[in-house]
Design a protein around this motif. Structure first.
Motif, PDB file in Angstrom:
ATOM      1  N   PHE A  81     -10.577 -19.168  60.275  1.00 31.69           N
ATOM      2  CA  PHE A  81      -9.202 -20.560  61.049  1.00 31.69           C
ATOM      3  C   PHE A  81     -10.572 -20.808  62.081  1.00 31.69           C
ATOM      4  CE2 PHE A  81     -11.970 -16.731  63.923  1.00 31.69           C
ATOM      5  CZ  PHE A  81     -12.036 -17.667  65.237  1.00 31.69           C
ATOM      6  N   ARG A  82     -12.219 -21.049  61.726  1.00 30.45           N
ATOM      7  CA  ARG A  82     -13.211 -21.755  62.167  1.00 30.45           C
ATOM      8  C   ARG A  82     -14.002 -22.188  61.287  1.00 30.45           C
ATOM      9  NH1 ARG A  82     -15.745 -16.416  66.125  1.00 30.45           N
ATOM     10  NH2 ARG A  82     -16.053 -15.338  64.513  1.00 30.45           N
ATOM     11  N   VAL A  83     -14.673 -21.385  60.038  1.00 31.98           N
ATOM     12  CA  VAL A  83     -15.335 -21.310  58.668  1.00 31.98           C
ATOM     13  C   VAL A  83     -15.432 -22.449  58.621  1.00 31.98           C
ATOM     14  CG1 VAL A  83     -17.174 -20.483  57.632  1.00 31.98           C
ATOM     15  CG2 VAL A  83     -16.507 -19.198  59.609  1.00 31.98           C
ATOM     16  N   ASN A  84     -15.313 -23.945  58.109  1.00 30.33           N
ATOM     17  CA  ASN A  84     -14.982 -25.213  57.328  1.00 30.33           C
ATOM     18  C   ASN A  84     -16.052 -26.429  57.423  1.00 30.33           C
ATOM     19  OD1 ASN A  84     -15.305 -26.418  60.061  1.00 30.33           O
ATOM     20  ND2 ASN A  84     -13.510 -27.519  60.153  1.00 30.33           N
ATOM     21  N   GLY A  85     -17.163 -25.681  57.188  1.00 31.15           N
ATOM     22  CA  GLY A  85     -18.543 -25.913  56.625  1.00 31.15           C
ATOM     23  C   GLY A  85     -19.149 -25.441  56.598  1.00 31.15           C
ATOM     24  N   VAL A  86     -20.430 -25.628  55.941  1.00 29.11           N
ATOM     25  CA  VAL A  86     -21.124 -25.568  55.515  1.00 29.11           C
ATOM     26  C   VAL A  86     -23.346 -26.178  56.481  1.00 29.11           C
ATOM     27  CG1 VAL A  86     -21.499 -24.483  53.747  1.00 29.11           C
ATOM     28  CG2 VAL A  86     -21.813 -26.967  53.438  1.00 29.11           C
TER      29      VAL A  86
ATOM     30  N   ARG B 197     -21.852 -30.314  56.122  1.00 28.45           N
ATOM     31  CA  ARG B 197     -20.860 -30.783  55.782  1.00 28.45           C
ATOM     32  C   ARG B 197     -19.641 -29.906  56.068  1.00 28.45           C
ATOM     33  NH1 ARG B 197     -20.568 -30.474  48.982  1.00 28.45           N
ATOM     34  NH2 ARG B 197     -18.445 -30.228  49.673  1.00 28.45           N
ATOM     35  N   SER B 198     -18.471 -30.704  56.019  1.00 27.14           N
ATOM     36  CA  SER B 198     -17.232 -30.147  55.557  1.00 27.14           C
ATOM     37  C   SER B 198     -17.145 -29.603  54.394  1.00 27.14           C
ATOM     38  CB  SER B 198     -16.267 -30.986  55.379  1.00 27.14           C
ATOM     39  OG  SER B 198     -15.923 -31.512  56.680  1.00 27.14           O
ATOM     40  N   CYS B 199     -16.649 -28.379  53.745  1.00 22.99           N
ATOM     41  CA  CYS B 199     -16.646 -28.033  53.157  1.00 22.99           C
ATOM     42  C   CYS B 199     -16.484 -26.332  52.657  1.00 22.99           C
ATOM     43  CB  CYS B 199     -18.138 -26.800  52.252  1.00 22.99           C
ATOM     44  SG  CYS B 199     -18.510 -26.271  51.235  1.00 22.99           S
ATOM     45  N   LEU B 200     -14.786 -26.012  52.449  1.00 27.55           N
ATOM     46  CA  LEU B 200     -13.881 -24.586  51.856  1.00 27.55           C
ATOM     47  C   LEU B 200     -14.774 -23.982  51.220  1.00 27.55           C
ATOM     48  CD1 LEU B 200     -10.145 -26.387  52.579  1.00 27.55           C
ATOM     49  CD2 LEU B 200     -11.450 -25.637  53.978  1.00 27.55           C
ATOM     50  N   PRO B 201     -14.066 -22.678  50.903  1.00 27.71           N
ATOM     51  CA  PRO B 201     -14.751 -21.271  50.442  1.00 27.71           C
ATOM     52  C   PRO B 201     -14.860 -21.912  49.016  1.00 27.71           C
ATOM     53  CG  PRO B 201     -13.323 -20.403  52.337  1.00 27.71           C
ATOM     54  CD  PRO B 201     -13.966 -21.712  51.769  1.00 27.71           C
ATOM     55  N   SER B 202     -13.876 -22.801  48.334  1.00 24.69           N
ATOM     56  CA  SER B 202     -13.181 -23.244  47.027  1.00 24.69           C
ATOM     57  C   SER B 202     -14.359 -24.109  46.619  1.00 24.69           C
ATOM     58  CB  SER B 202     -12.163 -23.452  46.693  1.00 24.69           C
ATOM     59  OG  SER B 202     -11.572 -24.765  47.884  1.00 24.69           O
TER      60      SER B 202
ATOM     61  N   GLN C 220     -19.439 -23.403  45.330  1.00 21.62           N
ATOM     62  CA  GLN C 220     -20.384 -23.505  44.574  1.00 21.62           C
ATOM     63  C   GLN C 220     -19.793 -24.494  44.223  1.00 21.62           C
ATOM     64  OE1 GLN C 220     -21.263 -20.637  42.253  1.00 21.62           O
ATOM     65  NE2 GLN C 220     -20.217 -20.020  44.504  1.00 21.62           N
ATOM     66  N   ASP C 221     -19.550 -25.938  44.289  1.00 25.37           N
ATOM     67  CA  ASP C 221     -20.228 -27.127  43.783  1.00 25.37           C
ATOM     68  C   ASP C 221     -21.625 -27.500  44.507  1.00 25.37           C
ATOM     69  OD1 ASP C 221     -17.181 -27.261  43.372  1.00 25.37           O
ATOM     70  OD2 ASP C 221     -16.630 -28.309  44.833  1.00 25.37           O
TER      71      ASP C 221
ATOM     72  N   VAL D 188     -27.549 -22.050  51.394  1.00 20.61           N
ATOM     73  CA  VAL D 188     -26.447 -22.451  52.382  1.00 20.61           C
ATOM     74  C   VAL D 188     -26.393 -21.604  52.950  1.00 20.61           C
ATOM     75  CG1 VAL D 188     -24.437 -23.196  51.614  1.00 20.61           C
ATOM     76  CG2 VAL D 188     -26.024 -23.883  50.032  1.00 20.61           C
ATOM     77  N   MET D 189     -25.453 -21.809  54.696  1.00 21.17           N
ATOM     78  CA  MET D 189     -25.044 -21.053  55.270  1.00 21.17           C
ATOM     79  C   MET D 189     -23.342 -21.439  55.750  1.00 21.17           C
ATOM     80  SD  MET D 189     -26.320 -19.446  59.032  1.00 21.17           S
ATOM     81  CE  MET D 189     -25.926 -20.540  60.235  1.00 21.17           C
ATOM     82  N   ALA D 190     -22.171 -20.748  55.607  1.00 19.43           N
ATOM     83  CA  ALA D 190     -21.051 -20.909  55.678  1.00 19.43           C
ATOM     84  C   ALA D 190     -20.975 -20.904  57.473  1.00 19.43           C
ATOM     85  CB  ALA D 190     -19.742 -21.010  55.040  1.00 19.43           C
ATOM     86  N   THR D 191     -20.558 -21.890  58.218  1.00 24.40           N
ATOM     87  CA  THR D 191     -20.344 -22.249  59.401  1.00 24.40           C
ATOM     88  C   THR D 191     -18.547 -22.726  59.831  1.00 24.40           C
ATOM     89  OG1 THR D 191     -21.038 -21.523  61.928  1.00 24.40           O
ATOM     90  CG2 THR D 191     -22.190 -23.374  60.059  1.00 24.40           C
ATOM     91  N   GLY D 192     -18.952 -22.540  60.974  1.00 24.39           N
ATOM     92  CA  GLY D 192     -17.928 -24.013  61.520  1.00 24.39           C
ATOM     93  C   GLY D 192     -17.728 -23.577  63.462  1.00 24.39           C
ATOM     94  N   PRO D 193     -17.032 -24.820  63.817  1.00 22.41           N
ATOM     95  CA  PRO D 193     -15.659 -25.671  63.062  1.00 22.41           C
ATOM     96  C   PRO D 193     -16.622 -27.203  62.768  1.00 22.41           C
ATOM     97  CG  PRO D 193     -14.472 -25.136  64.690  1.00 22.41           C
ATOM     98  CD  PRO D 193     -15.731 -24.159  65.038  1.00 22.41           C
ATOM     99  N   MET D 194     -16.162 -27.473  61.402  1.00 27.15           N
ATOM    100  CA  MET D 194     -17.452 -28.631  61.666  1.00 27.15           C
ATOM    101  C   MET D 194     -16.940 -29.654  62.615  1.00 27.15           C
ATOM    102  SD  MET D 194     -19.242 -30.339  58.949  1.00 27.15           S
ATOM    103  CE  MET D 194     -20.653 -32.350  59.461  1.00 27.15           C
ATOM    104  N   LEU D 195     -17.991 -29.718  64.237  1.00 30.93           N
ATOM    105  CA  LEU D 195     -17.887 -31.139  64.793  1.00 30.93           C
ATOM    106  C   LEU D 195     -17.876 -32.436  65.027  1.00 30.93           C
ATOM    107  CD1 LEU D 195     -20.403 -28.760  67.630  1.00 30.93           C
ATOM    108  CD2 LEU D 195     -17.639 -28.349  66.711  1.00 30.93           C
TER     109      LEU D 195
END
Length: 291
Positions: free
Chosen positions: A129-134, A148-153, A156-157, A165-172
């Motif tokens: 619900f809140r992690v949509n970037g890295v 940047r914005s980045c979904l789990p899928s 690998q890109d 890289v660390m996933a976090t969010g929301p992207m502001l």
């Protein structure tokens, strides 16, 4: 260190991008009695208590030229976990901010976290619900930070392109555009999951201004009348006022802490429920800045 006040905040920090119905808040931000401390190699730390958003905001900022320093994601889980300041000192950092979301019982990340070729964790579905970037480091030396914005899928890109890289969010903010709505609940009261976005909490964010400067900010909260905290939208506005063209939210609440070698803890962490600098929470990772 010499403290410099509001006359220089315009050139160092304020590129107040917001206007319209937020013009009063941006002026309050600009005209605040900022206390600024010059650090090494063109970096600076700043603090101000500001009446804005019909609340009392307590804001701490570190700004540094990215290519003059090395930035690292520091992984320090489980029995190695500690306060942001302690981890920073143990690893020889000059500046630091708390990192990403984590399992508070096990003290390990609960989001995608990779340093070099080593993947330490993946993003738990409960964080969707809140992690949509890295946030990450595009090169091994840590001279170029990416947000940047980045979904789990899509992890690998960038796996083969960025060193860490660390996933976090929301992207502001992305490319100068605020991405988060003012309210995520229909009535604007922040019920249920929307309470994370709509209600005021301590917040931590990181980003850059598009000119090579990295900006780390902590907004105090849970200190009524001294540091009321910010919503996610208000956090995005503050990042915009600081001149960030790209910014992302990090772990907040009691984890929010910002530190530098010359000043110690800059903000007022909330875990001890006292408006001082001693209330840091134990965390398993930080973003550290090194010479």
């Amino acid at each position: 260190m010499k403290r410099i006040y509001a006359s220089v905040i315009l050139s160092l920090y304020c590129l107040c991008a917001a206007a319209g119905d937020r013009g009063t808040d941006s002026l309050a931000f600009l005209n605040a009695d900022w206390q600024i401390i010059g650090l090494k190699k063109g970096a600076s730390a700043a603090y101000a208590g500001i009446r804005m958003f019909d609340s009392q905001q307590s804001i701490s900022v570190i700004r540094y030229p990215g290519r003059r320093f090395r930035t690292r994601l520091v992984h320090s889980p489980a029995d190695k976990a500690g306060a942001t300041s302690r981890i920073a000192e143990e690893h020889g950092a000059e500046m630091a901010i708390n990192g990403g979301y984590f399992n508070m019982k096990e003290l390990v990340p609960c989001v995608y976290f990779r340093v070099g070729k080593e993947v330490y964790s993946v993003t738990d579905t409960s964080e969707a619900f809140r992690v949509n970037g890295v946030v990450g480091l595009k090169d091994r030396r840590g001279k170029r930070i990416g947000v940047r914005s980045c979904l789990p899928s899509q992890y690998q890109d960038i796996a083969g392109k960025w060193h860490s890289v660390m996933a976090t969010g929301p992207m502001l903010i992305e490319e100068g555009m605020i991405l988060v709505p003012e309210f995520t609940s229909p009535d604007g009261k922040g019920k249920g999951t929307d309470a994370f976005n709509d209600r005021r909490h301590p917040r931590t964010a990181i980003g850059h201004d598009g000119k090579g400067n990295i900006i780390m900010v902590v907004i105090d909260g849970r200190h009524p009348g001294k540091g009321d905290g910010a919503s996610i939208y208000e956090t995005a506005l503050i990042c915009s006022f600081l001149g960030m063209t790209d910014a992302i939210n990090l772990d907040g609440g009691g984890s929010s802490a910002i530190w530098c070698e010359d000043t110690g803890v800059l903000n007022h962490p909330s875990d001890n429920k006292v408006f001082d600098h001693a209330g840091e929470r134990t965390v398993p990772n930080i973003i550290g800045v090194f010479r």
